[in-house]
Design a protein around this motif. Sequence first.
Motif, PDB file in Angstrom:
ATOM      1  N   THR A  51      53.795  43.423  28.504  1.00 60.81           N
ATOM      2  CA  THR A  51      52.476  43.726  28.757  1.00 60.81           C
ATOM      3  C   THR A  51      52.230  44.413  30.182  1.00 60.81           C
ATOM      4  N   GLU A  52      50.960  45.046  30.144  1.00 59.02           N
ATOM      5  CA  GLU A  52      50.424  45.450  31.437  1.00 59.02           C
ATOM      6  C   GLU A  52      49.680  44.493  32.206  1.00 59.02           C
ATOM      7  N   GLU A  53      49.519  43.055  31.613  1.00 64.40           N
ATOM      8  CA  GLU A  53      48.776  42.057  32.273  1.00 64.40           C
ATOM      9  C   GLU A  53      49.686  41.280  33.096  1.00 64.40           C
ATOM     10  N   TYR A  54      49.215  40.491  34.067  1.00 62.86           N
ATOM     11  CA  TYR A  54      50.297  39.752  34.835  1.00 62.86           C
ATOM     12  C   TYR A  54      49.600  38.263  34.903  1.00 62.86           C
ATOM     13  N   PRO A  55      50.480  37.348  35.069  1.00 61.41           N
ATOM     14  CA  PRO A  55      50.015  35.915  35.277  1.00 61.41           C
ATOM     15  C   PRO A  55      49.460  35.749  36.725  1.00 61.41           C
ATOM     16  N   THR A  56      48.412  34.638  36.476  1.00 63.23           N
ATOM     17  CA  THR A  56      47.871  34.209  38.001  1.00 63.23           C
ATOM     18  C   THR A  56      48.428  32.804  38.013  1.00 63.23           C
ATOM     19  N   ASN A  57      48.009  32.087  39.127  1.00 62.00           N
ATOM     20  CA  ASN A  57      48.520  30.655  39.305  1.00 62.00           C
ATOM     21  C   ASN A  57      48.234  29.846  37.979  1.00 62.00           C
ATOM     22  N   ASP A  58      47.216  30.040  37.425  1.00 61.09           N
ATOM     23  CA  ASP A  58      46.950  28.822  36.285  1.00 61.09           C
ATOM     24  C   ASP A  58      46.720  29.558  34.911  1.00 61.09           C
ATOM     25  N   HIS A  59      46.772  30.928  34.804  1.00 61.42           N
ATOM     26  CA  HIS A  59      46.380  31.607  33.564  1.00 61.42           C
ATOM     27  C   HIS A  59      47.235  32.728  33.540  1.00 61.42           C
ATOM     28  N   PHE A  60      47.610  32.981  31.950  1.00 58.61           N
ATOM     29  CA  PHE A  60      48.205  34.254  31.518  1.00 58.61           C
ATOM     30  C   PHE A  60      47.525  34.448  30.260  1.00 58.61           C
ATOM     31  N   LYS A  61      46.731  35.651  30.292  1.00 60.02           N
ATOM     32  CA  LYS A  61      46.134  35.951  28.673  1.00 60.02           C
ATOM     33  C   LYS A  61      46.730  37.303  28.670  1.00 60.02           C
TER      34      LYS A  61
END
Length: 150
Positions: A51-61
Amino acid sequence: MAMKSLLMLCQVGLAAALSPGDCAFVGIYGDQDDFALVLMEDADGEVLSLTEEYPTNDHFKVSKSVVAKTHVSDAKRGTVLKKADFEADSASFVAPTALTVFTGSQDAPTPLCSINLEAKQGSVTRKLSEEVSVVMLGLTETAQYAGSTS
């Protein structure tokens, strides 16, 4: 009355699933809209998605992703995967700002490795957990790992 018996021999083994940190991006090729990532462990039948999204410290959508081609589920540790190894068309991942490989579904993804291409200059990595760091390169067209291979 004849008795029939059935003897079954089977081997039961628990294959370890891929975990966060079991892959790493080792190249970004902006002029070709391509990338390279290496598996640190055998895929062992796991289905990988990108995916082109990336995880943050508390969230991955994940709202949009592509799945790896069938042969990738048999890939061994050390295999280098590129865009051609995913069910991506020519319009997919053109000038992405981030890339993340994950297992699981879009609703319950487990990120394995990620790279952020729009980080502030000078950023190298951002630790998400004990096992996962996001490589942050900043605005760049091309980058390639040139460190140790041992």
